[in-house]
Motif scaffolding. Structure first.
Motif, PDB file in Angstrom:
ATOM      1  N   LYS A  67     -43.314 -88.596 -21.451  1.00  0.00           N
ATOM      2  CA  LYS A  67     -42.728 -88.003 -20.247  1.00  0.00           C
ATOM      3  C   LYS A  67     -42.283 -89.093 -19.278  1.00  0.00           C
ATOM      4  N   GLU A  68     -43.136 -90.091 -19.098  1.00  0.00           N
ATOM      5  CA  GLU A  68     -42.816 -91.197 -18.195  1.00  0.00           C
ATOM      6  C   GLU A  68     -41.561 -91.929 -18.646  1.00  0.00           C
ATOM      7  N   ALA A  69     -41.463 -92.200 -19.937  1.00  0.00           N
ATOM      8  CA  ALA A  69     -40.296 -92.915 -20.467  1.00  0.00           C
ATOM      9  C   ALA A  69     -39.013 -92.112 -20.263  1.00  0.00           C
ATOM     10  N   PHE A  70     -39.068 -90.805 -20.505  1.00  0.00           N
ATOM     11  CA  PHE A  70     -37.880 -89.975 -20.326  1.00  0.00           C
ATOM     12  C   PHE A  70     -37.528 -89.806 -18.851  1.00  0.00           C
ATOM     13  N   THR A  71     -38.532 -89.773 -17.983  1.00  0.00           N
ATOM     14  CA  THR A  71     -38.279 -89.657 -16.549  1.00  0.00           C
ATOM     15  C   THR A  71     -37.556 -90.897 -16.044  1.00  0.00           C
ATOM     16  N   ASP A  72     -37.921 -92.059 -16.590  1.00  0.00           N
ATOM     17  CA  ASP A  72     -37.303 -93.317 -16.175  1.00  0.00           C
ATOM     18  C   ASP A  72     -35.929 -93.529 -16.799  1.00  0.00           C
ATOM     19  N   GLY A  73     -35.579 -92.726 -17.788  1.00  0.00           N
ATOM     20  CA  GLY A  73     -34.317 -92.914 -18.497  1.00  0.00           C
ATOM     21  C   GLY A  73     -33.121 -92.386 -17.718  1.00  0.00           C
ATOM     22  N   ALA A  74     -31.948 -92.645 -18.259  1.00  0.00           N
ATOM     23  CA  ALA A  74     -30.701 -92.292 -17.591  1.00  0.00           C
ATOM     24  C   ALA A  74     -30.165 -90.922 -17.990  1.00  0.00           C
ATOM     25  N   ILE A  75     -30.755 -90.288 -18.984  1.00  0.00           N
ATOM     26  CA  ILE A  75     -30.262 -89.010 -19.481  1.00  0.00           C
ATOM     27  C   ILE A  75     -31.081 -87.874 -18.881  1.00  0.00           C
ATOM     28  N   ASP A  76     -30.385 -86.879 -18.331  1.00  0.00           N
ATOM     29  CA  ASP A  76     -31.091 -85.686 -17.875  1.00  0.00           C
ATOM     30  C   ASP A  76     -31.607 -84.957 -19.098  1.00  0.00           C
ATOM     31  N   ASN A  77     -32.878 -84.605 -19.076  1.00  0.00           N
ATOM     32  CA  ASN A  77     -33.444 -83.906 -20.225  1.00  0.00           C
ATOM     33  C   ASN A  77     -34.544 -82.969 -19.788  1.00  0.00           C
ATOM     34  N   THR A  78     -34.783 -82.027 -20.653  1.00  0.00           N
ATOM     35  CA  THR A  78     -35.928 -81.140 -20.500  1.00  0.00           C
ATOM     36  C   THR A  78     -36.826 -81.405 -21.686  1.00  0.00           C
ATOM     37  N   LEU A  79     -38.035 -81.839 -21.424  1.00  0.00           N
ATOM     38  CA  LEU A  79     -38.987 -82.146 -22.481  1.00  0.00           C
ATOM     39  C   LEU A  79     -39.974 -80.985 -22.583  1.00  0.00           C
ATOM     40  N   HIS A  80     -39.868 -80.248 -23.678  1.00  0.00           N
ATOM     41  CA  HIS A  80     -40.796 -79.163 -23.969  1.00  0.00           C
ATOM     42  C   HIS A  80     -41.908 -79.761 -24.824  1.00  0.00           C
ATOM     43  N   VAL A  81     -43.160 -79.459 -24.513  1.00  0.00           N
ATOM     44  CA  VAL A  81     -44.284 -80.043 -25.242  1.00  0.00           C
ATOM     45  C   VAL A  81     -45.129 -78.936 -25.857  1.00  0.00           C
ATOM     46  N   VAL A  82     -45.397 -79.085 -27.144  1.00  0.00           N
ATOM     47  CA  VAL A  82     -46.365 -78.238 -27.835  1.00  0.00           C
ATOM     48  C   VAL A  82     -47.357 -79.173 -28.520  1.00  0.00           C
ATOM     49  N   THR A  83     -48.585 -78.673 -28.756  1.00  0.00           N
ATOM     50  CA  THR A  83     -49.642 -79.576 -29.183  1.00  0.00           C
ATOM     51  C   THR A  83     -50.127 -79.388 -30.610  1.00  0.00           C
ATOM     52  N   ASP A  84     -49.513 -78.466 -31.360  1.00  0.00           N
ATOM     53  CA  ASP A  84     -49.891 -78.344 -32.765  1.00  0.00           C
ATOM     54  C   ASP A  84     -48.707 -77.816 -33.571  1.00  0.00           C
ATOM     55  N   GLY A  85     -48.824 -77.911 -34.886  1.00  0.00           N
ATOM     56  CA  GLY A  85     -47.730 -77.532 -35.766  1.00  0.00           C
ATOM     57  C   GLY A  85     -47.381 -76.054 -35.720  1.00  0.00           C
ATOM     58  N   LYS A  86     -48.388 -75.218 -35.605  1.00  0.00           N
ATOM     59  CA  LYS A  86     -48.143 -73.777 -35.545  1.00  0.00           C
ATOM     60  C   LYS A  86     -47.369 -73.424 -34.277  1.00  0.00           C
ATOM     61  N   GLU A  87     -47.771 -74.033 -33.170  1.00  0.00           N
ATOM     62  CA  GLU A  87     -47.090 -73.816 -31.889  1.00  0.00           C
ATOM     63  C   GLU A  87     -45.636 -74.293 -31.968  1.00  0.00           C
ATOM     64  N   ALA A  88     -45.392 -75.415 -32.653  1.00  0.00           N
ATOM     65  CA  ALA A  88     -44.032 -75.932 -32.804  1.00  0.00           C
ATOM     66  C   ALA A  88     -43.140 -74.918 -33.515  1.00  0.00           C
ATOM     67  N   LEU A  89     -43.656 -74.335 -34.585  1.00  0.00           N
ATOM     68  CA  LEU A  89     -42.866 -73.357 -35.331  1.00  0.00           C
ATOM     69  C   LEU A  89     -42.662 -72.082 -34.518  1.00  0.00           C
ATOM     70  N   ASN A  90     -43.650 -71.678 -33.747  1.00  0.00           N
ATOM     71  CA  ASN A  90     -43.472 -70.528 -32.863  1.00  0.00           C
ATOM     72  C   ASN A  90     -42.378 -70.804 -31.835  1.00  0.00           C
ATOM     73  N   PHE A  91     -42.359 -72.007 -31.285  1.00  0.00           N
ATOM     74  CA  PHE A  91     -41.328 -72.405 -30.321  1.00  0.00           C
ATOM     75  C   PHE A  91     -39.952 -72.346 -30.988  1.00  0.00           C
ATOM     76  N   LEU A  92     -39.829 -72.957 -32.142  1.00  0.00           N
ATOM     77  CA  LEU A  92     -38.530 -73.029 -32.824  1.00  0.00           C
ATOM     78  C   LEU A  92     -38.021 -71.659 -33.267  1.00  0.00           C
ATOM     79  N   HIS A  93     -38.930 -70.768 -33.603  1.00  0.00           N
ATOM     80  CA  HIS A  93     -38.546 -69.421 -34.045  1.00  0.00           C
ATOM     81  C   HIS A  93     -38.599 -68.395 -32.911  1.00  0.00           C
ATOM     82  N   GLN A  94     -38.871 -68.866 -31.690  1.00  0.00           N
ATOM     83  CA  GLN A  94     -38.952 -68.019 -30.499  1.00  0.00           C
ATOM     84  C   GLN A  94     -39.935 -66.864 -30.699  1.00  0.00           C
TER      85      GLN A  94
END
Length: 159
Positions: free
Chosen positions: A31-58
């Motif tokens: 998060k710190e690295a992206f905040t300091d960067g030049a590109i506007d971004n939204t960093l979504h964070v999930v903490t496990d593989g199952k959650e990642a797939l739920n995010f990707l499949h909405q």
């Protein structure tokens, strides 16, 4: 989607990134690295593989989740490994072109080979030193968010 998929060399407006990482320290540094960067971004964070797939499949609590422009994926995750997540992404017609960059502490050659066999777009090893970690993320950002032309989101379920 955002204007993040503008042609190479053009300034990008905003990028959605899905970070799949269970280590709070690595999440904070990323998060710190992206905040300091030049590109506007939204960093979504999930903490496990199952959650990642739920995010990707909405699914479940991620019914309104954005379609990410790319995924930063750790290999060593609870519930479903990064390798399993990558395999599922590549087997899904709606997600298979989604750029997936492995960001892991593993330097094992078999992990590198297996990630590329599963069609990871890149494999980055997390440096132990926090400053080197920040440099790695900022270099990633410069290349993947300024130079590379990203594909459009193909998710047909609303993303």
């Amino acid at each position: 989607m955002s204007d993040a998929r503008a042609g190479s060399g053009q300034t990008r407006q905003e990028v959605d990134i899905l970070l799949v990482e269970d280590n709070p320290g690595d999440v904070r540094l990323t998060k710190e690295a992206f905040t300091d960067g030049a590109i506007d971004n939204t960093l979504h964070v999930v903490t496990d593989g199952k959650e990642a797939l739920n995010f990707l499949h909405q699914r479940d609590e991620y019914a309104d989740a954005a379609c990410p422009d790319l995924v930063l994926l750790d290999l060593n995750l609870p519930k479903k490994s990064g390798e399993e997540v990558l395999e599922e992404i590549r087997g899904d017609e709606d997600l298979q072109r989604l750029p997936v960059i492995i960001l892991t502490s593993s330097e094992a050659q078999e992990d590198v080979l297996r990630s590329y066999e599963l069609q990871a777009n890149a494999y980055l090893t997390k440096p132990v030193d926090p400053d080197a970690f920040l440099d790695t993320i900022q270099t990633f950002e410069e290349f993947w968010l300024r130079v590379v032309r990203l594909p459009p989101c193909d998710r047909t379920d609303g993303g």
